[in-house]
Design a protein around this motif. Sequence first.
Motif, PDB file in Angstrom:
ATOM      1  N   LYS B 258     -57.475 -63.171  45.680  1.00  0.00           N
ATOM      2  CA  LYS B 258     -58.273 -61.941  45.716  1.00  0.00           C
ATOM      3  C   LYS B 258     -57.358 -60.885  46.317  1.00  0.00           C
ATOM      4  N   ALA B 259     -56.308 -60.568  45.570  1.00  0.00           N
ATOM      5  CA  ALA B 259     -55.223 -59.783  46.138  1.00  0.00           C
ATOM      6  C   ALA B 259     -55.634 -58.358  46.450  1.00  0.00           C
ATOM      7  N   ALA B 260     -55.104 -57.878  47.566  1.00  0.00           N
ATOM      8  CA  ALA B 260     -55.253 -56.469  47.920  1.00  0.00           C
ATOM      9  C   ALA B 260     -54.071 -55.698  47.356  1.00  0.00           C
ATOM     10  N   ASN B 261     -54.373 -54.559  46.780  1.00  0.00           N
ATOM     11  CA  ASN B 261     -53.336 -53.641  46.323  1.00  0.00           C
ATOM     12  C   ASN B 261     -53.501 -52.396  47.182  1.00  0.00           C
ATOM     13  N   ILE B 262     -52.563 -52.186  48.101  1.00  0.00           N
ATOM     14  CA  ILE B 262     -52.720 -51.156  49.137  1.00  0.00           C
ATOM     15  C   ILE B 262     -51.982 -49.885  48.738  1.00  0.00           C
ATOM     16  N   VAL B 263     -52.708 -48.785  48.665  1.00  0.00           N
ATOM     17  CA  VAL B 263     -52.085 -47.503  48.341  1.00  0.00           C
ATOM     18  C   VAL B 263     -52.131 -46.617  49.580  1.00  0.00           C
ATOM     19  N   PHE B 264     -50.962 -46.371  50.153  1.00  0.00           N
ATOM     20  CA  PHE B 264     -50.881 -45.493  51.327  1.00  0.00           C
ATOM     21  C   PHE B 264     -50.852 -44.025  50.881  1.00  0.00           C
ATOM     22  N   ASP B 265     -51.112 -43.140  51.856  1.00  0.00           N
ATOM     23  CA  ASP B 265     -51.217 -41.720  51.504  1.00  0.00           C
ATOM     24  C   ASP B 265     -49.883 -41.113  51.082  1.00  0.00           C
ATOM     25  N   ASP B 266     -48.777 -41.821  51.368  1.00  0.00           N
ATOM     26  CA  ASP B 266     -47.487 -41.271  50.958  1.00  0.00           C
ATOM     27  C   ASP B 266     -46.943 -41.963  49.704  1.00  0.00           C
ATOM     28  N   ALA B 267     -47.827 -42.614  48.942  1.00  0.00           N
ATOM     29  CA  ALA B 267     -47.389 -43.264  47.699  1.00  0.00           C
ATOM     30  C   ALA B 267     -47.161 -42.224  46.614  1.00  0.00           C
ATOM     31  N   ALA B 268     -46.303 -42.563  45.658  1.00  0.00           N
ATOM     32  CA  ALA B 268     -46.175 -41.754  44.446  1.00  0.00           C
ATOM     33  C   ALA B 268     -47.412 -42.061  43.599  1.00  0.00           C
ATOM     34  N   VAL B 269     -48.335 -41.110  43.509  1.00  0.00           N
ATOM     35  CA  VAL B 269     -49.672 -41.432  43.009  1.00  0.00           C
ATOM     36  C   VAL B 269     -49.667 -41.886  41.552  1.00  0.00           C
ATOM     37  N   ASP B 270     -48.917 -41.204  40.681  1.00  0.00           N
ATOM     38  CA  ASP B 270     -48.934 -41.602  39.265  1.00  0.00           C
ATOM     39  C   ASP B 270     -48.406 -43.024  39.081  1.00  0.00           C
ATOM     40  N   GLN B 271     -47.343 -43.346  39.822  1.00  0.00           N
ATOM     41  CA  GLN B 271     -46.803 -44.710  39.732  1.00  0.00           C
ATOM     42  C   GLN B 271     -47.803 -45.713  40.275  1.00  0.00           C
ATOM     43  N   ALA B 272     -48.446 -45.350  41.382  1.00  0.00           N
ATOM     44  CA  ALA B 272     -49.428 -46.248  41.977  1.00  0.00           C
ATOM     45  C   ALA B 272     -50.576 -46.497  41.005  1.00  0.00           C
ATOM     46  N   VAL B 273     -51.002 -45.436  40.303  1.00  0.00           N
ATOM     47  CA  VAL B 273     -52.105 -45.599  39.352  1.00  0.00           C
ATOM     48  C   VAL B 273     -51.701 -46.559  38.232  1.00  0.00           C
ATOM     49  N   GLU B 274     -50.465 -46.413  37.741  1.00  0.00           N
ATOM     50  CA  GLU B 274     -49.985 -47.369  36.723  1.00  0.00           C
ATOM     51  C   GLU B 274     -50.009 -48.792  37.275  1.00  0.00           C
ATOM     52  N   GLY B 275     -49.597 -48.924  38.529  1.00  0.00           N
ATOM     53  CA  GLY B 275     -49.557 -50.241  39.151  1.00  0.00           C
ATOM     54  C   GLY B 275     -50.950 -50.812  39.381  1.00  0.00           C
ATOM     55  N   ILE B 276     -51.896 -49.962  39.719  1.00  0.00           N
ATOM     56  CA  ILE B 276     -53.274 -50.427  39.902  1.00  0.00           C
ATOM     57  C   ILE B 276     -53.821 -50.941  38.576  1.00  0.00           C
ATOM     58  N   VAL B 277     -53.555 -50.158  37.506  1.00  0.00           N
ATOM     59  CA  VAL B 277     -54.035 -50.539  36.175  1.00  0.00           C
ATOM     60  C   VAL B 277     -53.391 -51.852  35.736  1.00  0.00           C
ATOM     61  N   ASN B 278     -52.083 -51.950  35.909  1.00  0.00           N
ATOM     62  CA  ASN B 278     -51.384 -53.182  35.560  1.00  0.00           C
ATOM     63  C   ASN B 278     -51.895 -54.345  36.420  1.00  0.00           C
ATOM     64  N   GLY B 279     -52.154 -54.054  37.679  1.00  0.00           N
ATOM     65  CA  GLY B 279     -52.566 -55.096  38.615  1.00  0.00           C
ATOM     66  C   GLY B 279     -53.885 -55.744  38.259  1.00  0.00           C
ATOM     67  N   ILE B 280     -54.832 -54.959  37.740  1.00  0.00           N
ATOM     68  CA  ILE B 280     -56.153 -55.542  37.500  1.00  0.00           C
ATOM     69  C   ILE B 280     -56.485 -55.700  36.015  1.00  0.00           C
ATOM     70  N   PHE B 281     -55.873 -54.896  35.142  1.00  0.00           N
ATOM     71  CA  PHE B 281     -56.267 -54.996  33.731  1.00  0.00           C
ATOM     72  C   PHE B 281     -55.274 -55.778  32.871  1.00  0.00           C
TER      73      PHE B 281
END
Lengths: 291, 474
Positions: B258-281
């Motif tokens: 049940k992995a956590a994908n942690i996005v900090f406030d200093d993340a590169a947001v567009d890259q993080a969004v791609e990673g979130i999508v890849n991570g769960i979908f």
Amino acid sequence: MSDRLRVKKTYKLYVGGKFPRSESGRSYPVSSPDGTELANAALASRKDGRDAVAAARKAQRPWAGQTAYLRGQILYRVAEMLEGRAGQFAEELADATGAEVHDALGAVEAAIDRLVHYAGWTDKYTSVLGGANPVAGPYFNHTTPEPLGVIAVVAPQDDPFLGLIEAVAPAIAAGNTVVVLASETKPLPALSFGEVLATSDLPGGVVNVLSGRAAEVAPHLAAHADVNGVDLSGVADAELAASLEAAAAETLKVVRRPGKRLDSLGLLRQWTEYKTVWHPAGMAAAAGGGY
Amino acid sequence: MFEYAPAPESVRPQIKEHYGLFVDGKFTDAADGADFKSVNPSTEEVLFTVAEAGAADVQNSVAAARRAQEAVWGPMSGAERGKYLFRIARLLQEKAREFAVAESLDNGKPIKETRDFDVPTAAQHFFYHAGWADKLAYAGLGSDPRPLGVIGQVIPWNFPLLMLAWKIAPALACGNTVVLKPAETTPLTALMFAELCQEADLPPGVVNILPGAGGTGAALVDSAVDKIAFTGSTAVGRAIAKSIAGSKKRLTLELGGKAANIVFDDAAVDQAVEGIVNGIFFNQGHVCCAGSRLLVQESVADEVLARLKDRVTTLRVGDPLDKNTDIGAINSAEQLERIAALTDAGSGEGAEVWQPDCDLPDRGFWFRPTVFTGVQQSMRIAKEEIFGPVLSVLTFRTPDEAIAKANNTPYGLSAGVWTEKGSKILWAAERLRAGVVWANTFNQFDAASPFGGLKESGYGREGGRQGLEAYLDV
């Protein structure tokens, strides 16, 4: 012989850096193999086991967070403290096992040398077991062994001192904390070892020593959800070992079965888990996955 | 916005109407004549029938594997064993397209993924371990590493061929022989792999493939194997660990997460969004290490969620054989039911559900990508493995809170960290209780990289030098 009355020692548990009696108020007589009564030892209960696990859990993260160099120095300090009391331990061990004091001293000296051996492993085993992995992509990828957490040890029954050190030293060298159940019939050297630990800069809770009945206490340790690994190398009864292994399976603990012989690096590996970290090493990879 | 035209994959693999068990180098029917059907989850059509192994078949296979291990495979030099594995890797590469299409048909996953990930990574796994076969003494596990003997292996349906490769390649490289049970809903590529073993002239009995369901797996666990390697649910892993207690059988387990994908406030947001999508979908979320809990720092939560929803809206759900498809079919009716039940529980417990407005095919098993916001740690969707395209979003204020929430699970398989600050990555990676940590990326796999979990995600590693330990007596 002087007619001075000897001051006998009360053998207590070693939990969280303190020397409590069993919360149950119980004790049991300990004799040498020829039947000479040696002392009473605290008879640990389920709740003592629970307290020891709580102490070990509390101590684990800070202990693992110490530098490997410092952990090595503390283990070396344990060896130093033991060296100074080798004679006392040889006598206690001889009383416990019926061996000659000379032979018992040999076992104590071997234990000291094992502690020195593991003192030298703390800042090396991670680079021996881990490393960078050459993955087929623009990533930096590396693997390091990390401590498993809290290890419950049922120490060997017939090798009550060297056997216990052989079980405990690799576990703590690798950053774990330990609850060890000493040999049921020969617990006194292990309980005295608590005094060595208490004067060796080893933080309280890193090693907790219980004396009592394996059949009474070990099932609770094996089933305890806050224990991560179980060392059954000292469980002589195959049926008890099987039931402890089954209890440990409930939370998928790592189990070392009785009779499993391992060299020192194997023991360090037994009580560690690998963590692998990936990081992009090129701008193209920074774009994430396949979408 | 441009419209997409369908781009269906035209290659069709030769799928037989019926497959047997693969025992001692030959295809054979089950001793009791049992068989079952394998269904294409995107159409609900029957693809083929296959023999279902029973206890007698398990016994025969283990005996064949034992003979092969003692007489042929164990005594063979590591260099020769390695050459067989290199040959298998090459054949898999040659037949990559056929395997990719077959996997997509039997599993429901998009061709884009089978073609670019499952099959190439499986081939890499054989190529990588082939090279270890004559170098085991240099693996740092001891000077005289020996095979364990016969290995019983049980694999899941989410990456059928890749999980087979993760199991068989290291086992064979280390001199063991195997009896492998593919998942009930996805036996096709394992049976095609059996044909490939014949083509590679692999000695009979070295690889045995026994399709079947839970009963077959239980019989394999109970059989005279030396070791069990299991990938699947924590509940089954726990049952296996209990059942072998007191025996000499060894065990490695790769279980749920049940992995956590942690996005900090200093993340590169567009890259993080791609990673979130890849991570769960990725793979319809049928991934044990899926980033199913998004932990996003409160100060950037609104921005991240807005961009995430925009991105998810563009995902294409549908025909797995269409090269444009991002999200394919759910593997089975049973899994679809489980995803739906947990999603209902999420709404019932007060989380806010969001799904893009996309069309779903009329037939087959489908589930829209789903994002839950306002999720509390106590909710089932934050605690239980959904194994579907469902993301639970939680927020945090401080880094310490992020770590505490990430670790607040009995699982410990994987985690993700998104920040542009290197020291924060190392700080977080050290504290996350997970076997694999992806920093500024997610769902990356490689034969050279050990994979596996902590706590109730199991024990043992697959891949890398560390993965060899699972198949060696050292």
